[in-house]
Design a protein around this motif. Sequence first.
Motif, short mmCIF file in Angstrom:
data_model
loop_
_atom_site.label_atom_id
_atom_site.label_comp_id
_atom_site.label_asym_id
_atom_site.label_seq_id
_atom_site.Cartn_x
_atom_site.Cartn_y
_atom_site.Cartn_z
N TRP A 89 109.34 28.28 52.97
CA TRP A 89 109.20 29.65 52.48
C TRP A 89 110.55 30.34 52.29
N LEU A 90 111.56 29.92 53.02
CA LEU A 90 112.81 30.68 53.06
C LEU A 90 113.79 30.33 51.96
N GLY A 91 114.00 29.04 51.71
CA GLY A 91 114.96 28.65 50.69
C GLY A 91 116.40 28.95 51.11
N LEU A 136 112.87 35.97 56.80
CA LEU A 136 112.00 36.08 55.63
C LEU A 136 112.40 37.20 54.66
N PRO A 137 112.77 38.38 55.12
CA PRO A 137 113.15 39.42 54.15
C PRO A 137 114.35 39.05 53.27
N GLY A 138 115.18 38.13 53.72
CA GLY A 138 116.33 37.69 52.91
C GLY A 138 116.01 36.50 52.02
N GLY A 139 114.78 36.02 52.07
CA GLY A 139 114.39 34.86 51.26
C GLY A 139 114.10 35.23 49.81
N ASP A 140 114.07 34.21 48.97
CA ASP A 140 113.85 34.39 47.53
C ASP A 140 112.55 35.12 47.23
N LEU A 185 109.90 39.80 44.96
CA LEU A 185 108.86 40.83 45.04
C LEU A 185 109.50 42.21 44.98
N ALA A 186 110.59 42.40 45.72
CA ALA A 186 111.26 43.70 45.76
C ALA A 186 111.89 44.03 44.41
#
Length: 175
Positions: A93-95, A160-164, A169-170
Amino acid sequence: MLLQFQALLLAVCPALLIVAALKDATSYTIPNWISLALILAFFPAALAVGLPIGALGGHLAIGAAALVAGMAMFALGWIGGGDAKVFAAAALWLGWPAILPFILVTALAGGALAVGLLAMRSMMLRRYVASGPAWLSRLAEPGENVPYGVAICVGGLVALPGGDLVRLLAAGAPL
């Protein structure tokens, strides 16, 4: 409406990481269905936010590398098999580059968890825990394992918030 659907798909990852942490803390196991659900949910989430095919390949490569690393840690007896699988599924999920804070925070959370369990397993504190639920008493037993899924969950939630996927989404646009 599309934004809410995308956000709902992305919420699957933190929800399943929390479930994995709770299961590990209470039973020292992480069921295979959690890792499998994380892997299967990644693909519609990536599609929904428009993850480019090249970035998808990067995520798959990072997930595979994390699985190999997790298998090595399992072989060395550092973590359990469920931990290795959920570690790899979270890494998917993170990349890149979110995998780096994931690894760092997971390691730091694992160290803090180990120190906390050592304190809880001391003679002075163990008697206070004994009156709690059975799973908590088991955590306080000297010589018991460390539910490393808790640390993996913390690392995943922080990274997770720093993931692609979250960035897409943002931004509302492809990378």
